[in-house]
Motif scaffolding. Structure first.
Motif, PDB file in Angstrom:
ATOM      1  N   MET A 389      44.316  43.450  51.935  1.00 31.08           N
ATOM      2  CA  MET A 389      45.607  42.751  51.143  1.00 31.08           C
ATOM      3  C   MET A 389      46.624  43.177  50.471  1.00 31.08           C
ATOM      4  SD  MET A 389      42.636  40.659  49.837  1.00 31.08           S
ATOM      5  CE  MET A 389      43.618  39.564  49.150  1.00 31.08           C
ATOM      6  N   VAL A 427      35.570  34.520  45.072  1.00 32.53           N
ATOM      7  CA  VAL A 427      37.093  33.946  45.993  1.00 32.53           C
ATOM      8  C   VAL A 427      38.160  35.820  44.927  1.00 32.53           C
ATOM      9  CG1 VAL A 427      38.828  33.063  46.134  1.00 32.53           C
ATOM     10  CG2 VAL A 427      36.927  31.579  46.012  1.00 32.53           C
ATOM     11  N   ALA A 429      41.887  36.667  45.942  1.00 35.50           N
ATOM     12  CA  ALA A 429      42.902  36.586  46.066  1.00 35.50           C
ATOM     13  C   ALA A 429      44.121  37.529  45.217  1.00 35.50           C
ATOM     14  CB  ALA A 429      43.176  35.065  45.411  1.00 35.50           C
ATOM     15  N   SER A 431      48.733  37.806  45.354  1.00 35.13           N
ATOM     16  CA  SER A 431      49.414  37.150  45.405  1.00 35.13           C
ATOM     17  C   SER A 431      50.594  38.246  45.122  1.00 35.13           C
ATOM     18  CB  SER A 431      49.874  36.080  44.680  1.00 35.13           C
ATOM     19  OG  SER A 431      49.108  36.339  43.717  1.00 35.13           O
ATOM     20  N   ARG A 439      50.067  35.279  50.007  1.00 34.77           N
ATOM     21  CA  ARG A 439      49.121  34.543  48.944  1.00 34.77           C
ATOM     22  C   ARG A 439      47.498  35.203  49.679  1.00 34.77           C
ATOM     23  NH1 ARG A 439      46.892  33.426  43.991  1.00 34.77           N
ATOM     24  NH2 ARG A 439      44.943  32.101  44.359  1.00 34.77           N
ATOM     25  N   ALA A 440      47.281  36.042  49.732  1.00 35.36           N
ATOM     26  CA  ALA A 440      46.012  36.387  50.483  1.00 35.36           C
ATOM     27  C   ALA A 440      44.319  35.700  50.649  1.00 35.36           C
ATOM     28  CB  ALA A 440      45.949  37.400  51.930  1.00 35.36           C
ATOM     29  N   GLN A 441      43.674  34.800  50.645  1.00 35.84           N
ATOM     30  CA  GLN A 441      41.756  35.054  50.110  1.00 35.84           C
ATOM     31  C   GLN A 441      41.032  35.450  51.136  1.00 35.84           C
ATOM     32  OE1 GLN A 441      41.042  31.303  48.475  1.00 35.84           O
ATOM     33  NE2 GLN A 441      43.399  31.308  47.051  1.00 35.84           N
ATOM     34  N   ARG A 443      36.391  35.496  50.614  1.00 34.44           N
ATOM     35  CA  ARG A 443      35.686  34.675  49.669  1.00 34.44           C
ATOM     36  C   ARG A 443      34.638  35.523  50.279  1.00 34.44           C
ATOM     37  NH1 ARG A 443      38.759  30.650  51.332  1.00 34.44           N
ATOM     38  NH2 ARG A 443      38.772  28.570  49.844  1.00 34.44           N
TER      39      ARG A 443
END
Length: 444
Positions: A389, A427, A429, A431, A439-441, A443
């Motif tokens: 990410m 979560v 995340a 950004s 933005r990537a997330q 879980r």
């Protein structure tokens, strides 16, 4: 190898394993404090914390023959010591040098842990740069204006009383009190009073037990934290108290109404961290046993529901209490395995620095939620996706400095990895404030 040799080798291997586990924690703390320093938090406490991490890594390296690690950390420590004493200004160039040194130190520690030999030229440029700074020929050669006379803070010698009682466990871990005394002697004038009153008769003496207590009186200009550093590796295996008795040059302040009375000495006992290290296998076994206990408790609860409450009130009440205790025990045991995601986030600044240098971009990383806790097995699986990410945000989101300046944006582009619990999940995340908003997330 004989049985005796195997028994001798095992403690050494165990101590070595423990040392490198501590190194991982120290490197995380070092990285976190260097990030604070880079963000403008240049107070003495931050510098002391950075110094303690490097000093602790160096202290254990010599015991295991890690000569490369000792040599590099010694230079690193010397630079930090000069910064703590305000002999060198904390400039932006110095901050960058410290970050590079931290990255190199992590690589040297990892090589020592794996018993790998690094190339002779590894980090020579960084070590040389630190030596040049120490010699006054590096980035700190242009210090800021000298402080006014009223702002000067000369170090005065102070007198400390140190009460030290080693536990038997300390001696069994091959920690020698006399070596600690030698370190104290290096800090200033030292008077020693040894208490032998607990020493038993020869026939009752245990050769592996600790019987002596020491009281030291130390006159030194070193701050309290420097004295605590001497006992850093044994603080969990001893009783330690450090009392500030007086300052040799400070005036005694008398409270109003107490004129003529003697001032009481200032006493401050050291608060020692109450923690132990436990192998993961032992924790896993405990988790499994608690799981079996919860299953047995559930079966008993089911059977109890079939009993008439008026005939077995105490039994049913006991089963309900057992169910409550089992749930609390399960939650407590699972909390033992929980770790903050900070250990993963701490690796991100280095990845960002190295990739930003390759791409010619300026980036600042701002984390949030790094103290959010999750099970250790999940922590170990977060590194790769979070790294992916961050790389995507830096590669595709953050523009080059010239493009950002033309768009009216700050030259360093922010990347903000974050962690937060949400509906029973964690979560993760990431950004960036680059081309649009990326933005990537994930879980867990």
């Amino acid at each position: 190898m004989s049985v005796a040799s195997e028994q001798e080798a095992y403690p050494v291997a165990q101590f070595r394993k423990t040392y490198f586990e501590e190194c991982a924690e120290l490197l995380d703390a070092l990285q976190s404090n260097l990030e604070l320093l880079s963000s403008g938090q240049e107070d003495d406490e931050t510098l002391h914390a950075i110094f303690r991490s490097v000093h602790s890594i160096k202290g254990g390296a010599g015991a295991f023959g890690c000569t490369d690690l000792v040599a590099f950390s010694h230079t690193f420590e010397s630079l930090l010591d000069a910064l703590r004493d305000h002999k060198i200004a904390v400039t932006n160039d110095i901050k960058q040098l410290l970050l590079r040194a931290s990255d190199a130190l992590a690589d040297i520690v990892n090589a020592a842990r794996l018993e790998q030999q690094l190339a002779p030229s590894f980090a020579v440029d960084i070590r040389t740069a630190m030596q040049h700074v120490l010699q006054g020929a590096g980035p700190a050669a242009e210090p800021g204006p000298a402080p006014a006379a009223s702002d000067a803070k000369p170090l005065h010698e102070q007198t400390y009383r140190i009460r030290f009682r080693p536990h038997t466990e300390m001696l069994k871990k091959a920690n020698e009190p006399l070596l600690l005394i030698r370190q104290l002697r290096k800090l200033g004038a030292l008077a020693i009073d040894v208490d032998c009153s607990a020493l038993p008769a020869l026939g009752a003496l245990d050769p592996e037990a600790a019987y002596f207590n020491w009281t030291f009186t130390l006159e030194t200009a070193v701050p309290r934290s420097g004295i605590q550093d001497v006992f850093e590796f044994v603080e969990d295996d001893c009783d330690l108290q450090i009392e500030l008795l007086e300052s040799a040059t400070a005036a005694v302040e008398v409270a109003p109404g107490d004129a003529g009375s003697a001032a009481a000495p200032v006493v401050a006992a050291v608060s020692l961290a109450q923690s132990i290290r436990v192998d993961v296998d032992k924790v896993d076994r405990l988790v499994n046993l608690v799981g079996e206990l919860v299953i047995s408790q559930a079966m008993l609860t089911e059977q109890g529901l079939a009993l008439p409450a008026d005939k077995y009130p105490q039994l049913i009440q006991g089963i309900e209490a057992l169910a409550q205790s089992a749930r609390e025990l399960q939650e407590s045991v699972m909390a033992i395995r929980a770790q903050p995601v900070k250990s993963v986030f701490a690796r991100m600044p280095r990845i960002v620095r190295e990739l930003a240098a390759v791409l010619g971009k300026e980036v600042r990383i701002v984390t949030s939620g790094e103290m959010t806790e999750i099970d250790k097995t999940v922590i170990e699986q977060l590194n790769d996706p979070l790294t992916h990410m961050i790389r995507n945000a830096l590669d595709h989101g953050i523009e080059p400095p010239a493009e950002r300046r033309a768009a009216g944006k700050p030259r360093p582009g922010p990347i903000t990895p974050s962690a937060a619990p949400r509906s029973g999940r964690l979560v993760i995340a990431g950004s960036d404030a680059g081309r649009g908003s990326t933005r990537a997330q994930g879980r867990a």
